[in-house]
Scaffold this motif. Structure first.
Motif, PDB file in Angstrom:
ATOM      1  N   ILE A   1       0.814  -1.213   0.000  1.00 47.96           N
ATOM      2  CA  ILE A   1       0.000   0.000   0.000  1.00 47.96           C
ATOM      3  C   ILE A   1       0.853   1.272   0.000  1.00 47.96           C
ATOM      4  CG2 ILE A   1      -0.258   0.037   2.515  1.00 47.96           C
ATOM      5  CD1 ILE A   1      -2.890   1.049  -0.111  1.00 47.96           C
ATOM      6  N   LEU A   2       1.965   1.273   0.718  1.00 50.27           N
ATOM      7  CA  LEU A   2       2.799   2.473   0.735  1.00 50.27           C
ATOM      8  C   LEU A   2       3.431   2.711  -0.631  1.00 50.27           C
ATOM      9  CD1 LEU A   2       4.029   4.844   2.233  1.00 50.27           C
ATOM     10  CD2 LEU A   2       5.849   3.325   3.047  1.00 50.27           C
ATOM     11  N   THR A   3       3.875   1.660  -1.274  1.00 47.07           N
ATOM     12  CA  THR A   3       4.460   1.785  -2.619  1.00 47.07           C
ATOM     13  C   THR A   3       3.452   2.374  -3.593  1.00 47.07           C
ATOM     14  OG1 THR A   3       5.942  -0.086  -2.245  1.00 47.07           O
ATOM     15  CG2 THR A   3       5.511   0.526  -4.527  1.00 47.07           C
ATOM     16  N   TRP A   4       2.222   1.855  -3.575  1.00 48.97           N
ATOM     17  CA  TRP A   4       1.201   2.369  -4.474  1.00 48.97           C
ATOM     18  C   TRP A   4       0.814   3.795  -4.116  1.00 48.97           C
ATOM     19  CZ3 TRP A   4       0.976   0.556  -8.915  1.00 48.97           C
ATOM     20  CH2 TRP A   4       1.019  -0.808  -9.192  1.00 48.97           C
ATOM     21  N   THR A   5       0.724   4.119  -2.826  1.00 48.17           N
ATOM     22  CA  THR A   5       0.349   5.473  -2.428  1.00 48.17           C
ATOM     23  C   THR A   5       1.390   6.490  -2.881  1.00 48.17           C
ATOM     24  OG1 THR A   5      -0.817   4.596  -0.496  1.00 48.17           O
ATOM     25  CG2 THR A   5      -0.315   6.942  -0.487  1.00 48.17           C
ATOM     26  N   LYS A   6       2.661   6.114  -2.755  1.00 48.84           N
ATOM     27  CA  LYS A   6       3.711   7.022  -3.224  1.00 48.84           C
ATOM     28  C   LYS A   6       3.633   7.220  -4.734  1.00 48.84           C
ATOM     29  CE  LYS A   6       7.123   6.223   0.446  1.00 48.84           C
ATOM     30  NZ  LYS A   6       8.462   5.643   0.769  1.00 48.84           N
TER      31      LYS A   6
ATOM     32  N   ASP B   1       2.959  10.866  -6.360  1.00 56.04           N
ATOM     33  CA  ASP B   1       3.884  11.475  -7.324  1.00 56.04           C
ATOM     34  C   ASP B   1       3.152  11.880  -8.603  1.00 56.04           C
ATOM     35  OD1 ASP B   1       6.244  11.391  -5.838  1.00 56.04           O
ATOM     36  OD2 ASP B   1       6.717   9.345  -6.467  1.00 56.04           O
ATOM     37  N   ALA B   2       2.347  10.961  -9.136  1.00 54.13           N
ATOM     38  CA  ALA B   2       1.627  11.240 -10.377  1.00 54.13           C
ATOM     39  C   ALA B   2       0.591  12.345 -10.181  1.00 54.13           C
ATOM     40  CB  ALA B   2       0.951   9.965 -10.882  1.00 54.13           C
ATOM     41  N   MET B   3      -0.088  12.323  -9.049  1.00 52.99           N
ATOM     42  CA  MET B   3      -1.092  13.347  -8.752  1.00 52.99           C
ATOM     43  C   MET B   3      -0.460  14.734  -8.711  1.00 52.99           C
ATOM     44  SD  MET B   3      -3.368  13.696  -5.281  1.00 52.99           S
ATOM     45  CE  MET B   3      -1.864  13.867  -4.295  1.00 52.99           C
TER      46      MET B   3
ATOM     47  N   LEU C   1     -17.241 -12.123 -11.079  1.00 57.33           N
ATOM     48  CA  LEU C   1     -16.168 -11.136 -11.108  1.00 57.33           C
ATOM     49  C   LEU C   1     -16.291 -10.253  -9.879  1.00 57.33           C
ATOM     50  CD1 LEU C   1     -13.811  -9.737 -12.701  1.00 57.33           C
ATOM     51  CD2 LEU C   1     -15.581  -8.187 -13.608  1.00 57.33           C
ATOM     52  N   VAL C   2     -15.307 -10.312  -8.978  1.00 61.16           N
ATOM     53  CA  VAL C   2     -15.328  -9.495  -7.768  1.00 61.16           C
ATOM     54  C   VAL C   2     -14.702  -8.138  -8.078  1.00 61.16           C
ATOM     55  CG1 VAL C   2     -14.597  -9.303  -5.370  1.00 61.16           C
ATOM     56  CG2 VAL C   2     -15.201 -11.543  -6.317  1.00 61.16           C
ATOM     57  N   VAL C   3     -15.385  -7.077  -7.662  1.00 64.34           N
ATOM     58  CA  VAL C   3     -14.910  -5.710  -7.894  1.00 64.34           C
ATOM     59  C   VAL C   3     -14.726  -5.028  -6.536  1.00 64.34           C
ATOM     60  CG1 VAL C   3     -15.412  -3.474  -8.942  1.00 64.34           C
ATOM     61  CG2 VAL C   3     -16.163  -5.592 -10.069  1.00 64.34           C
ATOM     62  N   PRO C   4     -13.488  -4.765  -6.117  1.00 68.45           N
ATOM     63  CA  PRO C   4     -13.259  -4.082  -4.833  1.00 68.45           C
ATOM     64  C   PRO C   4     -13.601  -2.597  -4.954  1.00 68.45           C
ATOM     65  CG  PRO C   4     -11.170  -4.590  -5.915  1.00 68.45           C
ATOM     66  CD  PRO C   4     -12.230  -5.168  -6.780  1.00 68.45           C
ATOM     67  N   ILE C   5     -14.788  -2.214  -4.504  1.00 68.78           N
ATOM     68  CA  ILE C   5     -15.334  -0.881  -4.745  1.00 68.78           C
ATOM     69  C   ILE C   5     -14.825   0.164  -3.750  1.00 68.78           C
ATOM     70  CG2 ILE C   5     -17.388  -1.350  -3.342  1.00 68.78           C
ATOM     71  CD1 ILE C   5     -17.247   0.783  -6.584  1.00 68.78           C
ATOM     72  N   ALA C   6     -14.324  -0.268  -2.591  1.00 67.40           N
ATOM     73  CA  ALA C   6     -13.898   0.696  -1.573  1.00 67.40           C
ATOM     74  C   ALA C   6     -12.383   0.776  -1.432  1.00 67.40           C
ATOM     75  CB  ALA C   6     -14.505   0.334  -0.217  1.00 67.40           C
ATOM     76  N   PHE C   7     -11.639   0.049  -2.254  1.00 69.58           N
ATOM     77  CA  PHE C   7     -10.178   0.007  -2.164  1.00 69.58           C
ATOM     78  C   PHE C   7      -9.591   0.664  -3.413  1.00 69.58           C
ATOM     79  CE2 PHE C   7     -11.521  -4.247  -0.304  1.00 69.58           C
ATOM     80  CZ  PHE C   7     -11.596  -3.760   0.994  1.00 69.58           C
ATOM     81  N   THR C   8      -8.562   1.460  -3.244  1.00 71.76           N
ATOM     82  CA  THR C   8      -7.986   2.166  -4.385  1.00 71.76           C
ATOM     83  C   THR C   8      -6.665   1.578  -4.854  1.00 71.76           C
ATOM     84  OG1 THR C   8      -6.874   3.762  -2.931  1.00 71.76           O
ATOM     85  CG2 THR C   8      -9.078   4.328  -3.705  1.00 71.76           C
ATOM     86  N   SER C   9      -6.169   0.563  -4.176  1.00 74.61           N
ATOM     87  CA  SER C   9      -4.943  -0.095  -4.624  1.00 74.61           C
ATOM     88  C   SER C   9      -4.886  -1.492  -4.020  1.00 74.61           C
ATOM     89  CB  SER C   9      -3.694   0.701  -4.222  1.00 74.61           C
ATOM     90  OG  SER C   9      -3.608   0.835  -2.825  1.00 74.61           O
ATOM     91  N   ASP C  10      -3.976  -2.304  -4.537  1.00 75.66           N
ATOM     92  CA  ASP C  10      -3.830  -3.660  -4.017  1.00 75.66           C
ATOM     93  C   ASP C  10      -3.258  -3.648  -2.607  1.00 75.66           C
ATOM     94  OD1 ASP C  10      -4.784  -5.507  -5.934  1.00 75.66           O
ATOM     95  OD2 ASP C  10      -3.075  -5.045  -7.230  1.00 75.66           O
ATOM     96  N   HIS C  11      -3.755  -4.567  -1.791  1.00 77.29           N
ATOM     97  CA  HIS C  11      -3.289  -4.744  -0.418  1.00 77.29           C
ATOM     98  C   HIS C  11      -3.781  -6.114   0.024  1.00 77.29           C
ATOM     99  CE1 HIS C  11      -7.241  -3.060  -0.471  1.00 77.29           C
ATOM    100  NE2 HIS C  11      -7.423  -3.238   0.809  1.00 77.29           N
TER     101      HIS C  11
ATOM    102  N   ASN D   1      -4.725   1.061  -8.568  1.00 76.67           N
ATOM    103  CA  ASN D   1      -3.268   1.191  -8.529  1.00 76.67           C
ATOM    104  C   ASN D   1      -2.786   2.429  -9.302  1.00 76.67           C
ATOM    105  OD1 ASN D   1      -3.065  -1.087  -6.919  1.00 76.67           O
ATOM    106  ND2 ASN D   1      -2.753  -2.478  -8.628  1.00 76.67           N
ATOM    107  N   ALA D   2      -2.051   2.226 -10.404  1.00 79.63           N
ATOM    108  CA  ALA D   2      -1.532   3.350 -11.194  1.00 79.63           C
ATOM    109  C   ALA D   2      -2.278   3.489 -12.514  1.00 79.63           C
ATOM    110  CB  ALA D   2      -0.038   3.180 -11.438  1.00 79.63           C
ATOM    111  N   ARG D   3      -3.535   3.082 -12.558  1.00 80.00           N
ATOM    112  CA  ARG D   3      -4.363   3.253 -13.760  1.00 80.00           C
ATOM    113  C   ARG D   3      -4.421   4.741 -14.111  1.00 80.00           C
ATOM    114  NH1 ARG D   3      -8.460   0.321 -16.366  1.00 80.00           N
ATOM    115  NH2 ARG D   3      -7.945  -1.444 -14.999  1.00 80.00           N
ATOM    116  N   THR D   4      -4.187   5.052 -15.372  1.00 80.77           N
ATOM    117  CA  THR D   4      -4.085   6.451 -15.794  1.00 80.77           C
ATOM    118  C   THR D   4      -5.333   7.251 -15.450  1.00 80.77           C
ATOM    119  OG1 THR D   4      -2.598   5.863 -17.611  1.00 80.77           O
ATOM    120  CG2 THR D   4      -3.730   7.970 -17.774  1.00 80.77           C
ATOM    121  N   GLU D   5      -6.516   6.670 -15.684  1.00 75.71           N
ATOM    122  CA  GLU D   5      -7.752   7.396 -15.389  1.00 75.71           C
ATOM    123  C   GLU D   5      -7.856   7.738 -13.909  1.00 75.71           C
ATOM    124  OE1 GLU D   5      -9.263   3.999 -18.173  1.00 75.71           O
ATOM    125  OE2 GLU D   5      -7.571   4.305 -16.787  1.00 75.71           O
ATOM    126  N   PHE D   6      -7.346   6.844 -13.058  1.00 74.39           N
ATOM    127  CA  PHE D   6      -7.431   7.089 -11.628  1.00 74.39           C
ATOM    128  C   PHE D   6      -6.450   8.166 -11.184  1.00 74.39           C
ATOM    129  CE2 PHE D   6      -6.257   5.844  -7.174  1.00 74.39           C
ATOM    130  CZ  PHE D   6      -7.428   6.305  -6.594  1.00 74.39           C
TER     131      PHE D   6
END
Length: 361
Positions: A60-65, A69-71, A259-269, A299-304
């Motif tokens: 989670i820390l890797t993805w948040t960073k 950075d991109a934001m 197909l499971v869709v994690p709707i409340a999570f913004t990155s893998d953990h 994760n790092a999806r461009t739209e996100f």
């Protein structure tokens, strides 16, 4: 950027659990100091094995960073008047903590800050808890007057977030053969909450449902869909139906493709990589559910990444200190600290904006 955080190494697992089960804003237990420590200590060996199976710690820390950075790179282009932008991570139960972020902000000369929750949907036990801890950290560090604040406290219906989730569902459905795609049931899964929290009037169930509705519309989803909740811990009743129970019931009626869709999570953990992919995956296949899959995390999806920058930019342009809903306490609220505010709040954008981030597991 604010969230629960997650242990980056196996040695951090038990301290992480001890902090989690000691927090009455998340989990309320009788004799919490004793029972919380007991549960955390008992669970630690098992949870260590789970983290070991996904690479030895939470990503989670890797993805948040990467997201931060991109934001900020996008914000510097979108809003030069408030540039330069810099992000800081503030986790609840593992480093970097709120105190660490505040001290780093002070050392960097930051004077204007945005507390940006990384939970898209509001709950007092997630966003509320993280903000309460951030304001307490201002007192702990003696930095009450060091920064002028505003708050991004919910964004589960933001157009960019909704489009990102819709795109992830499309990618998830593309994992199926053409002749199977119409038979796929889309199962949105969100982190559960203790029913005591919900019974106080917490907005979380309504906000999750609103996100699901918007995403279904944006994806122009023709497949059937349902909503369930995962990650219950401790001897208390949790919001349901549980994702595990839902999988069993769907398998019993002969549903093969889910197909499971994690709707409340913004990155893998751990909830995606271990609980959904491994635990629920093994359960589903043991029950004959041959087409159990998960939509990719944002994760790092461009739209996100575009969405994160747009959320902050829109917030800065609005000049508002927080959403209209932020000051609305739950009808049954018993926490005097809830919906608190720091001593210095903004009503207009200023230069040198930092984005204070708290990430999830």
């Amino acid at each position: 950027m604010m969230n629960l955080g997650g242990p980056a190494t196996l040695d951090e697992v038990e301290p992480f659990l001890l902090r989690l089960f000691a927090d009455k804003e998340i989990i309320q237990l009788p004799w919490q100091d004793v029972l919380g420590k007991f549960i955390a200590t008992r669970r630690a060996p098992k949870v260590r094995k789970l983290y070991d199976a996904i690479g030895g710690g939470s990503p989670i820390l890797t993805w948040t960073k990467a997201q931060g950075d991109a934001m900020c790179a996008r914000l510097d282009e979108m809003s030069p008047d408030t540039a330069p932008h810099k992000f800081y991570v503030s986790f609840r139960y593992t480093a970097p903590f709120a105190d660490d972020a505040l001290k780093a902000m002070k050392a960097d000369g930051i004077t204007r800050a945005v507390a940006f929750t990384q939970y898209p949907q509001w709950s007092c036990s997630t966003t509320g808890s993280s903000l309460n801890d951030l304001w307490r950290a201002l007192d702990r560090t003696g930095l009450q007057d060091a920064f002028t604040w505003s708050i991004i406290d919910r964004w589960g219906e933001h157009e960019g977030f909704v489009r990102s989730m819709a795109s992830a569902i499309d990618d998830g459905l593309d994992q199926y053969a053409d002749h199977e795609r119409d038979d796929v049931l889309v199962l949105f899964s969100a982190h559960s909450l203790p029913l005591k929290v919900i019974d106080r009037g917490d907005a979380y169930p309504a906000e999750i449902a609103a996100s699901v509705s918007r995403v279904v519309q944006a994806a122009e989803l023709r497949n059937p869909y349902m909503l369930s909740f995962q990650s219950e811990v401790g001897p208390v009743r949790w919001l349901g139906p549980s994702t595990e129970t839902m999988i069993k019931q769907l398998a019993a009626r002969g549903q093969k493709n889910v197909l499971v869709v994690p709707i409340a999570f913004t990155s893998d953990h751990i909830e995606t990589l271990s609980e959904i992919d491994i635990e629920y995956g093994e359960l589903a296949h043991s029950l004959g559910m041959t087409g159990f899959k998960r939509a990719p995390s944002l994760n790092a999806r461009t739209e996100f990444l575009d969405a994160l920058a747009d959320i902050v930019n829109g917030h800065l342009e609005s000049g508002q200190p927080h959403s209209t809903q932020y000051k609305q306490n739950c009808p049954g609220c018993t926490n005097a600290a809830c919906r608190g505010l720091p001593s210095k709040m903004t009503t207009q954008g200023t230069r040198d904006v930092s984005v204070e981030s708290a990430a999830s597991r």
